[in-house]
Design a protein around this motif. Structure first.
Motif, short mmCIF file in Angstrom:
data_model
loop_
_atom_site.label_atom_id
_atom_site.label_comp_id
_atom_site.label_asym_id
_atom_site.label_seq_id
_atom_site.Cartn_x
_atom_site.Cartn_y
_atom_site.Cartn_z
N PRO A 27 0.86 -1.07 -0.29
CA PRO A 27 0.06 -0.22 -0.24
C PRO A 27 0.80 0.70 0.23
N LEU A 28 0.98 2.15 -0.59
CA LEU A 28 1.30 3.58 -1.29
C LEU A 28 0.29 4.78 -0.76
N ALA A 29 0.34 5.18 -0.02
CA ALA A 29 -0.89 6.46 0.17
C ALA A 29 -0.25 7.73 -1.30
N ARG B 211 -2.00 -0.24 -10.13
CA ARG B 211 -2.41 -0.99 -9.48
C ARG B 211 -2.09 -2.10 -10.85
N ALA B 212 -2.39 -1.67 -11.97
CA ALA B 212 -2.57 -2.27 -13.68
C ALA B 212 -1.52 -2.29 -13.66
N PHE B 213 -0.75 -1.42 -13.58
CA PHE B 213 0.68 -1.21 -14.44
C PHE B 213 1.31 -2.62 -13.51
N THR C 131 -2.89 -6.59 -5.50
CA THR C 131 -2.46 -5.74 -5.27
C THR C 131 -2.61 -5.19 -3.38
N HIS C 132 -2.30 -3.75 -3.33
CA HIS C 132 -2.88 -3.10 -1.91
C HIS C 132 -3.82 -1.87 -2.34
N THR C 133 -4.74 -1.12 -2.00
CA THR C 133 -5.37 0.25 -2.35
C THR C 133 -4.17 1.25 -1.39
N GLU C 134 -4.20 2.01 -1.79
CA GLU C 134 -4.13 3.38 -0.43
C GLU C 134 -4.29 2.94 0.87
N MET C 135 -3.45 3.82 1.77
CA MET C 135 -4.20 3.28 3.35
C MET C 135 -5.74 4.59 3.22
N VAL C 136 -6.72 3.79 3.44
CA VAL C 136 -8.19 4.24 3.43
C VAL C 136 -9.03 5.19 4.58
N SER C 137 -9.06 6.18 5.09
CA SER C 137 -9.80 6.72 6.48
C SER C 137 -11.30 5.46 6.52
N PRO D 41 -6.06 -10.87 -6.56
CA PRO D 41 -6.50 -10.57 -4.96
C PRO D 41 -6.50 -8.69 -4.90
N LEU D 42 -7.14 -7.88 -4.49
CA LEU D 42 -6.80 -6.98 -3.76
C LEU D 42 -7.21 -6.23 -2.05
N ILE D 43 -6.43 -6.46 -1.62
CA ILE D 43 -6.67 -5.87 -0.16
C ILE D 43 -6.70 -3.97 0.16
N LEU D 44 -7.66 -4.35 0.50
CA LEU D 44 -8.33 -3.07 0.87
C LEU D 44 -8.02 -2.25 2.12
N GLN D 45 -6.92 -1.52 2.35
CA GLN D 45 -6.10 -1.28 3.74
C GLN D 45 -6.47 0.37 4.39
N ILE D 46 -7.24 -0.30 5.97
CA ILE D 46 -8.26 1.04 6.12
C ILE D 46 -6.97 1.47 7.49
#
Ligand SMILES: Cc1cc2nc3c(=O)[nH]c(=O)nc-3n(C[C@H](O)[C@H](O)[C@H](O)COP(=O)(O)O)c2cc1C
Length: 327
Positions: free
Chosen positions: A19-21, A29-31, A40-46, A70-75
């Motif tokens: 994850p990279l804000a 992520r697609a790249f 892959t990870h999303t950016e950190m999300v509040s 697979p994609l991880i949503l980081q909160i």
């Protein structure tokens, strides 16, 4: 090569986009998917932002590409009940395969509010957060920093607590929060944790070369988070995959400058469409400033790109360089 079962996910390989804000937006992520990462990870999300229906946050949890799995949503958040509520809302929207909790961020706007790496100071709250999120029936990954003597629990004791509370997987960034992104990551600390909890620990920190990947994997880590290293050299991903014996397009291990530009143009056009021109311009400049080195005309090209002030100019500069490199 068989797939890997890690932390409730089935993954093609152990090389994962961290994850990279401000960076790991869908186009990026697609790249990196095209270059072979297995997760892959999303950016950190509040979590609070999700609950409040904040527009920008909603965009961050929307994944337009069904192939980005697979994609991880980081909160992140400080209040276990609020984090749970945010996670529930995000899960209901769908589009990702696991939840990540950020117990690693040292930056003041997160840390000072009791979130990110600050949670290492409050093991009870961290445990409650994990236990609430674990009950949502979604794989749960926690990313954390190394503890210091000033923390109530050692890194291993804190991790044991999180696993007992229901975390499926842990990723240790081998720096303390006080180090932020400076100094060296403590590779030994990461490997010791991997030995203590076999199959449950992945590594983050100072992954710049294939040897860095091998050091973590050979030392017992389940996977490796790729961060600043692949922003400097995205082709580290295919080179490491090749070294590990994963079948992959070998021509990506050492692509020609023309091919690199093709890939960057594809990334840039996706970024422009999804995030807007300014974002595309800034991020592509960042990639180009690190990538094109060691051949005739490289520094002139990098300088030319750095001076472009709009997307159209940058695109033309990239296309122009392709014909130059070809001749
Ligand atoms: C620009 C930037 C943004 C980051 N954003 C996040 C984030 O949103 N969540 C997180 O857990 N870590 C974040 N990190 C930390 C990275 O995921 C990684 O753990 C860290 O960079 C250490 O790896 P490296 O030394 O190989 O770069 C970020 C790092 C950077 C440089």
């Amino acid at each position: 090569m068989t797939s890997l079962d890690v932390g409730g996910l089935t993954l093609e390989n152990p090389l994962w986009l961290a994850p990279l804000a401000g960076v790991t937006v869908p186009a990026v992520r697609a790249f990196f998917r095209r270059l072979g990462v297995g997760l892959t990870h999303t950016e950190m999300v509040s979590a609070a932002g999700i609950v409040m229906g904040n527009r920008k946050t909603q965009d961050m949890i929307t994944s337009p590409d069904g192939r980005d799995r697979p994609l991880i949503l980081q909160i992140f958040g400080d209040d276990p009940a609020l984090v749970e509520e945010g996670a529930r809302l995000a899960i209901a929207r769908g589009g990702f395969d696991a939840l990540g909790i950020n117990m690693a961020c040292p930056m003041p706007k997160v840390f000072r509010k009791g979130s990110g790496a600050k949670l290492l100071e409050s093991p009870k709250r961290a445990r409650e957060m994990v236990s609430r999120l674990g009950s949502l029936g979604f794989p749960l990954w926690v990313k954390l920093r190394k503890a210091t003597a000033a923390h109530p629990l050692s890194t291993a004791a804190f991790c044991g607590l999180l696993l007992e509370a229901g975390a499926d997987h842990l990723t240790l960034h081998g720096r303390t929060a006080a180090q932020r992104y400076e100094g060296h990551a403590d590779v030994e600390a990461v490997l010791a944790l991997a030995r203590a909890f076999p199959g449950k620990v992945s590594a983050s920190g100072d992954v710049y070369a294939v040897e860095d990947v091998l050091r973590y994997l050979d030392g017992g880590c389940a996977g490796v988070f790729l961060a600043r290293g692949i922003l400097r050299d995205p082709f580290l991903v295919p080179r490491a995959l090749a070294r590990l014996g994963y079948p992959f397009d070998g021509s990506l291990c050492a692509p020609s400058p023309e091919r690199e530009i093709d890939l960057l143009l594809e990334l840039g056009r996706d970024l422009k469409e999804q995030q807007g021109e300014r974002f595309a311009l800034v991020l592509l400049k960042r990639f180009v400033s690190c990538m094109f080195k060691g051949f005739s005309g490289a520094s002139v090209f990098r300088r030319a790109v750095a001076t472009e002030m709009n997307w159209k100019g940058l695109e033309e500069c990239l296309i122009g360089a392709q014909s130059l490199f070809r001749s």
